[in-house]
Enzyme design. Structure first.
Site, PDB file in Angstrom:
ATOM      1  N   GLN A 114      -9.480 -24.317  10.298  1.00  0.00           N
ATOM      2  CA  GLN A 114     -10.231 -24.786  11.458  1.00  0.00           C
ATOM      3  C   GLN A 114     -11.624 -25.232  11.022  1.00  0.00           C
ATOM      4  O   GLN A 114     -12.412 -25.679  11.837  1.00  0.00           O
ATOM      5  CB  GLN A 114     -10.336 -23.646  12.492  1.00  0.00           C
ATOM      6  CG  GLN A 114      -8.976 -23.218  13.038  1.00  0.00           C
ATOM      7  CD  GLN A 114      -9.088 -21.969  13.886  1.00  0.00           C
ATOM      8  OE1 GLN A 114      -9.011 -20.841  13.414  1.00  0.00           O
ATOM      9  NE2 GLN A 114      -9.266 -22.152  15.183  1.00  0.00           N
ATOM     10  N   ASP A 117     -15.756 -27.917   6.595  1.00  0.00           N
ATOM     11  CA  ASP A 117     -16.786 -27.921   5.550  1.00  0.00           C
ATOM     12  C   ASP A 117     -16.303 -28.302   4.159  1.00  0.00           C
ATOM     13  O   ASP A 117     -17.087 -28.286   3.215  1.00  0.00           O
ATOM     14  CB  ASP A 117     -17.460 -26.543   5.508  1.00  0.00           C
ATOM     15  CG  ASP A 117     -16.431 -25.406   5.481  1.00  0.00           C
ATOM     16  OD1 ASP A 117     -15.397 -25.562   4.791  1.00  0.00           O
ATOM     17  OD2 ASP A 117     -16.650 -24.385   6.154  1.00  0.00           O
ATOM     18  N   HIS A 132      -9.503 -29.535  12.613  1.00  0.00           N
ATOM     19  CA  HIS A 132     -10.693 -30.067  13.288  1.00  0.00           C
ATOM     20  C   HIS A 132     -11.391 -31.120  12.437  1.00  0.00           C
ATOM     21  O   HIS A 132     -12.534 -31.479  12.691  1.00  0.00           O
ATOM     22  CB  HIS A 132     -11.654 -28.936  13.650  1.00  0.00           C
ATOM     23  CG  HIS A 132     -11.070 -27.970  14.641  1.00  0.00           C
ATOM     24  ND1 HIS A 132     -11.423 -26.650  14.725  1.00  0.00           N
ATOM     25  CD2 HIS A 132     -10.116 -28.154  15.583  1.00  0.00           C
ATOM     26  CE1 HIS A 132     -10.716 -26.054  15.677  1.00  0.00           C
ATOM     27  NE2 HIS A 132      -9.909 -26.943  16.206  1.00  0.00           N
ATOM     28  N   CYS A 143      -4.572 -46.220  12.637  1.00  0.00           N
ATOM     29  CA  CYS A 143      -3.468 -45.818  11.749  1.00  0.00           C
ATOM     30  C   CYS A 143      -3.609 -44.382  11.257  1.00  0.00           C
ATOM     31  O   CYS A 143      -2.691 -43.830  10.648  1.00  0.00           O
ATOM     32  CB  CYS A 143      -3.344 -46.782  10.564  1.00  0.00           C
ATOM     33  SG  CYS A 143      -4.644 -46.615   9.328  1.00  0.00           S
ATOM     34  N   CYS A 161     -11.326 -50.064   9.355  1.00  0.00           N
ATOM     35  CA  CYS A 161     -10.322 -49.594   8.394  1.00  0.00           C
ATOM     36  C   CYS A 161      -9.891 -50.763   7.506  1.00  0.00           C
ATOM     37  O   CYS A 161      -9.579 -51.835   8.000  1.00  0.00           O
ATOM     38  CB  CYS A 161      -9.121 -49.046   9.165  1.00  0.00           C
ATOM     39  SG  CYS A 161      -7.699 -48.625   8.151  1.00  0.00           S
ATOM     40  N   CYS A 164      -5.925 -51.501   8.290  1.00  0.00           N
ATOM     41  CA  CYS A 164      -5.393 -52.089   9.519  1.00  0.00           C
ATOM     42  C   CYS A 164      -6.469 -52.722  10.409  1.00  0.00           C
ATOM     43  O   CYS A 164      -6.146 -53.314  11.441  1.00  0.00           O
ATOM     44  CB  CYS A 164      -4.612 -51.032  10.312  1.00  0.00           C
ATOM     45  SG  CYS A 164      -5.668 -49.872  11.191  1.00  0.00           S
ATOM     46  N   SER A 203     -10.601 -15.545  15.234  1.00  0.00           N
ATOM     47  CA  SER A 203     -10.370 -14.669  16.380  1.00  0.00           C
ATOM     48  C   SER A 203      -9.091 -15.078  17.108  1.00  0.00           C
ATOM     49  O   SER A 203      -8.655 -14.408  18.026  1.00  0.00           O
ATOM     50  CB  SER A 203     -11.560 -14.744  17.328  1.00  0.00           C
ATOM     51  OG  SER A 203     -11.868 -16.097  17.600  1.00  0.00           O
TER      52      SER A 203
HETATM   53 ZN    ZN Z   1      -6.275 -48.066   9.953  1.00  0.00          ZN
END
Ligand code: ZN
Length: 261
Positions: A114, A117, A132, A143, A161, A164, A203
């Site tokens: 989660q 970093d 996350h 994409c 991108c 795409c 938790s």
């Molecule tokens: Zn893309």
């Protein structure tokens, strides 16, 4: 038994369960990052508790006006908050390295984290799903392709991108933004195939992450919890280790080595 003996016994049991499991997955939460000095969001010393929760309109703004979102985001980066500084200064801890070592020795198949970093990667873990996102990556909204933020050109805002032509956004999942589909799919796959789930420093209250160990348990997997406090999963865990991950995980690795594994 004293608390220390209880922890030592739990570590021995955990190592034995890991040694006989075929497919081990780990769900990692903010507790492991906190041991690297990264402030948590919630709780007494949490960033949100002290400074208030971030605005909830980031995702809406990105969808409405990606250019304005990027401009605001670059401006924030220029201010370089204490939180951003602590993230950049953090180093993987003994818990991260122990997970990477378990993977190298075939005792751990996958890490679901989660945390945003990048510390698992830096410690040497290879099979990682960052539910996350990762603050050092960008993700294509069309994409789903990812790139290092440091390698893309920001001459044009919003950046596009190269595969795409879709809009790129920081990979970190914002409030209101759905968990990336590929990440979610991988988590459900792990929950279905794992015969052991390690739940570390979380938790287990934030969904959907909290669901994966429960699903795995329903499919017959064993659960090992490593956390300083009781969680929503404690009652269904097969082994509970009440210790810091940075202490417990290296101790488990040592036990596995002691068995010649
Ligand atoms: Zn893309």
């Amino acid at each position: 038994m004293t608390a220390r003996l209880v922890v030592e016994e739990a570590i021995r049991t955990a190592a034995a369960v890991i040694a006989r499991s075929r497919h081990v997955a780990a769900l990692v939460g903010a507790g492991l990052s906190a041991e690297s000095g990264i402030p948590t969001f919630r709780g007494e010393d949490g960033v949100w508790t002290k400074f208030g929760e971030p605005t909830f309109d980031g995702w809406e703004l990105f969808n409405h006006d990606p250019k304005a979102w990027w401009e605001a985001s670059l401006e924030n980066a220029a201010q370089y908050s204490d939180f951003a500084r602590s993230l950049d200064a953090a180093m993987p801890n003994a818990g991260h390295y122990a997970l990477a070592e378990m993977e190298q020795h075939g005792h751990l198949a996958h890490v679901i984290t989660q945390n945003i970093d990048d510390l698992h990667r830096r410690a040497g873990s290879r099979h990682i799903t960052e539910i996350h996102g990762n603050r050092y990556l960008v993700r294509c909204m069309t994409c789903g392709g990812r790139d290092r933020l440091s390698t893309i050109s920001l001459a044009r805002i919003p950046p596009l991108c190269h595969e795409c032509g879709g809009y790129l956004k920081n990979d970190t999942v914002m409030f209101g933004e759905p968990i990336p589909e590929d990440a979610l799919r991988e988590c459900y796959r792990q929950a279905a195939i794992a015969d052991l789930f390690l739940v570390i420093g979380t938790s287990a209250v934030v969904y959907p992450a909290a669901d994966f160990p429960i699903m795995a348990k329903r499919h017959g997997a064993a659960l090992i919890e490593i956390n300083l406090d009781d969680t929503a999963l404690t009652d269904i865990a097969d082994v509970v280790i009440r210790a810091k991950a940075g202490d417990a995980l290296p101790a488990i690795v040592e036990q596995l080595h002691g068995r010649g594994l």
